[in-house]
Design a protein around this motif. Structure first.
Motif, short mmCIF file in Angstrom:
data_model
loop_
_atom_site.label_atom_id
_atom_site.label_comp_id
_atom_site.label_asym_id
_atom_site.label_seq_id
_atom_site.Cartn_x
_atom_site.Cartn_y
_atom_site.Cartn_z
N SER A 4 0.85 -1.20 0.00
CA SER A 4 0.00 0.00 0.00
C SER A 4 0.88 1.24 0.00
CB SER A 4 -0.91 0.01 1.24
OG SER A 4 -0.15 0.19 2.41
N LEU A 5 0.44 2.26 -0.70
CA LEU A 5 1.17 3.52 -0.75
C LEU A 5 0.21 4.67 -0.48
CD1 LEU A 5 3.29 3.08 -4.06
CD2 LEU A 5 4.08 2.70 -1.69
N THR A 6 0.65 5.65 0.28
CA THR A 6 -0.12 6.89 0.41
C THR A 6 0.03 7.67 -0.90
OG1 THR A 6 1.74 8.23 1.19
CG2 THR A 6 0.54 6.96 2.86
N GLY A 7 -0.77 8.71 -1.07
CA GLY A 7 -0.62 9.52 -2.28
C GLY A 7 0.80 10.07 -2.42
N PRO A 8 1.35 10.67 -1.34
CA PRO A 8 2.74 11.16 -1.43
C PRO A 8 3.74 10.05 -1.75
CG PRO A 8 1.62 12.26 0.37
CD PRO A 8 0.66 11.21 -0.16
N GLN A 9 3.60 8.88 -1.14
CA GLN A 9 4.52 7.78 -1.45
C GLN A 9 4.39 7.35 -2.91
OE1 GLN A 9 3.11 5.05 1.62
NE2 GLN A 9 5.12 5.10 2.62
N ALA A 10 3.17 7.48 -3.44
CA ALA A 10 2.94 7.06 -4.82
C ALA A 10 3.46 8.09 -5.82
CB ALA A 10 1.44 6.82 -5.04
N ALA A 25 -7.14 20.23 -3.83
CA ALA A 25 -5.89 20.30 -4.58
C ALA A 25 -6.04 19.70 -5.97
CB ALA A 25 -4.80 19.56 -3.81
N ARG A 26 -5.23 20.21 -6.88
CA ARG A 26 -5.18 19.65 -8.23
C ARG A 26 -3.88 18.86 -8.39
NH1 ARG A 26 -8.22 21.41 -12.57
NH2 ARG A 26 -9.92 22.73 -11.85
N ILE A 27 -3.98 17.76 -9.09
CA ILE A 27 -2.77 16.97 -9.37
C ILE A 27 -2.00 17.66 -10.50
CG2 ILE A 27 -1.88 14.77 -10.24
CD1 ILE A 27 -4.27 13.41 -8.88
N LEU A 28 -0.72 17.94 -10.24
CA LEU A 28 0.11 18.60 -11.26
C LEU A 28 1.01 17.61 -11.97
CD1 LEU A 28 1.29 21.76 -9.27
CD2 LEU A 28 -0.64 21.56 -10.86
N GLY A 75 -6.48 6.78 -2.47
CA GLY A 75 -7.01 7.82 -3.35
C GLY A 75 -7.12 9.16 -2.65
N PHE A 76 -7.52 10.21 -3.44
CA PHE A 76 -8.00 11.46 -2.83
C PHE A 76 -6.89 12.33 -2.24
CE2 PHE A 76 -10.18 12.82 1.39
CZ PHE A 76 -10.89 13.90 0.86
N GLN A 77 -5.61 12.04 -2.57
CA GLN A 77 -4.55 12.79 -1.89
C GLN A 77 -3.26 12.86 -2.69
OE1 GLN A 77 -2.76 9.87 1.26
NE2 GLN A 77 -4.93 9.48 1.04
N GLY A 78 -2.45 13.85 -2.33
CA GLY A 78 -1.14 13.98 -2.94
C GLY A 78 -0.29 14.91 -2.09
N LEU A 79 0.92 15.13 -2.57
CA LEU A 79 1.87 15.94 -1.81
C LEU A 79 1.92 17.35 -2.40
CD1 LEU A 79 3.97 15.48 0.47
CD2 LEU A 79 5.66 15.16 -1.33
N GLY A 80 1.71 18.36 -1.54
CA GLY A 80 1.78 19.74 -2.00
C GLY A 80 3.22 20.24 -2.00
N PRO A 81 3.45 21.44 -2.56
CA PRO A 81 4.81 21.97 -2.69
C PRO A 81 5.52 22.20 -1.36
CG PRO A 81 3.18 23.45 -3.70
CD PRO A 81 2.44 22.29 -3.18
N THR A 82 4.76 22.33 -0.26
CA THR A 82 5.42 22.54 1.04
C THR A 82 5.78 21.22 1.72
OG1 THR A 82 3.26 22.58 2.09
CG2 THR A 82 4.21 24.72 1.49
N GLY A 83 5.45 20.10 1.05
CA GLY A 83 5.76 18.81 1.66
C GLY A 83 4.65 18.28 2.53
N ASP A 84 3.48 18.90 2.48
CA ASP A 84 2.35 18.44 3.27
C ASP A 84 1.34 17.71 2.39
OD1 ASP A 84 3.29 19.55 5.63
OD2 ASP A 84 2.42 21.51 5.17
N VAL A 85 0.62 16.78 3.03
CA VAL A 85 -0.40 16.04 2.29
C VAL A 85 -1.58 16.98 2.02
CG1 VAL A 85 -1.59 15.10 4.33
CG2 VAL A 85 -1.65 13.83 2.18
N THR A 86 -2.15 16.84 0.82
CA THR A 86 -3.31 17.65 0.44
C THR A 86 -4.38 16.71 -0.09
OG1 THR A 86 -2.23 17.93 -1.70
CG2 THR A 86 -2.08 19.78 -0.16
N THR A 87 -5.65 17.04 0.11
CA THR A 87 -6.72 16.21 -0.46
C THR A 87 -7.33 16.92 -1.67
OG1 THR A 87 -8.44 17.09 1.01
CG2 THR A 87 -7.22 15.15 1.78
N LEU A 88 -7.99 16.11 -2.49
CA LEU A 88 -8.40 16.56 -3.82
C LEU A 88 -9.83 17.04 -3.89
CD1 LEU A 88 -6.83 13.60 -5.88
CD2 LEU A 88 -5.74 15.71 -5.15
#
Ligand code: ASP
Ligand code: MG
Length: 243
Positions: free
Chosen positions: A93-99, A110-113, A134-147
């Motif tokens: 399993s991977l979190t959005g940031p790990q993925a 957040a938008r996926i870039l 699902g539903f998440q990714g890493l923002g430019p500050t290094g924090d998790v963001t939801t979509l």
């Protein structure tokens, strides 16, 4: 051949349903296909978390809310990977940031870039099924963001696009896309295929099956998205280029 398969919250609502999803992916994997699973939080977990959060901070604390809500999908992903393991199927399993999912950093919407697919590819090449929260990714500050609510659909289409998947399947609690709400109109017709623009107008007018931004992304990246029943897995509706 690479499959991206996404399951919504209702379709992962209990252990039995998680096992159905796991079995379907394990079957594909045994046939030699690569599989990336994208999962939502189980059942109405996100609603319950939002209610909990409102009890301690009614004005909202966007960063912490994202840290909190993203855990719903992470729990689902880990559980699904454990279910795969129990079937003898190697999985991670991977979190959005790990993925490797990078966003613009807007908390709660957040938008996926970009997606750096290297970690997912490495795991796939080691013969594992990769289960992505699902539903998440890493923002430019290094924090998790939801979509945004319903955002796991966007994760699935984005991964299909960046991984150049052969199939992008959205498993849900309905068996396809209908011209009207089949729960209200008994005469509603199911589409075998539907074009991106028509799907987009349905999604923008309240059809919950697909997040409208996932449809925009599918259109822009020319991804064919298959919407089908999580319980039967029978062919449902193809959202594709009909222009
Ligand atoms: N769990 C999130 C929500 O309930 C995201 C999703 O399900 O797609 O909105
Ligand atoms: Mg949804």
């Amino acid at each position: 051949m690479l499959y991206v398969q996404k399951y919504g919250g209702t379709s992962l609502g209990d252990a039995g349903k998680i096992q159905v999803a796991a079995r379907r992916a394990a079957d594909l994997s045994r046939q030699g296909y690569k599989v990336v699973l994208v999962v939502s939080a189980q059942g109405n977990t996100t609603d319950k978390m939002l209610a909990q959060a409102a009890k301690v901070n009614r004005r909202g604390a966007a960063r912490e809310l994202d840290a909190y809500l993203s855990a719903g999908e992470q729990m689902s992903a880990a559980l699904t990977a454990m279910a795969l393991g129990a079937l003898g199927c190697p999985a991670v399993s991977l979190t959005g940031p790990q993925a490797g999912i990078y966003t613009d950093g807007v908390h709660g919407n957040a938008r996926i870039l970009d997606v750096d697919t290297s970690r997912i590819r490495r795991e796939l090449n080691e013969g594992k099924i990769v289960v992505v929260a699902g539903f998440q990714g890493l923002g430019p500050t290094g924090d998790v963001t939801t979509l945004g609510r319903g955002g796991s659909d966007i994760t699935a289409v984005a991964l299909a696009a960046w991984l150049r998947a052969d199939k992008c399947q959205i498993f849900t609690d309905v068996d396809g896309i209908y011209d009207r709400d089949p729960n209200i109109y008994p005469g509603a017709q199911r589409f075998g295929r539907i074009g991106y623009e028509k799907m987009l107008s349905l999604a923008r007018n309240g059809a919950q099956v697909l997040h409208d931004r996932s449809v925009e992304l599918a259109r822009d990246r020319r991804i064919t998205v298959e919407v089908l029943s999580a319980s039967t897995g029978e062919p449902g509706t193809l959202v594709c280029n009909l222009e």
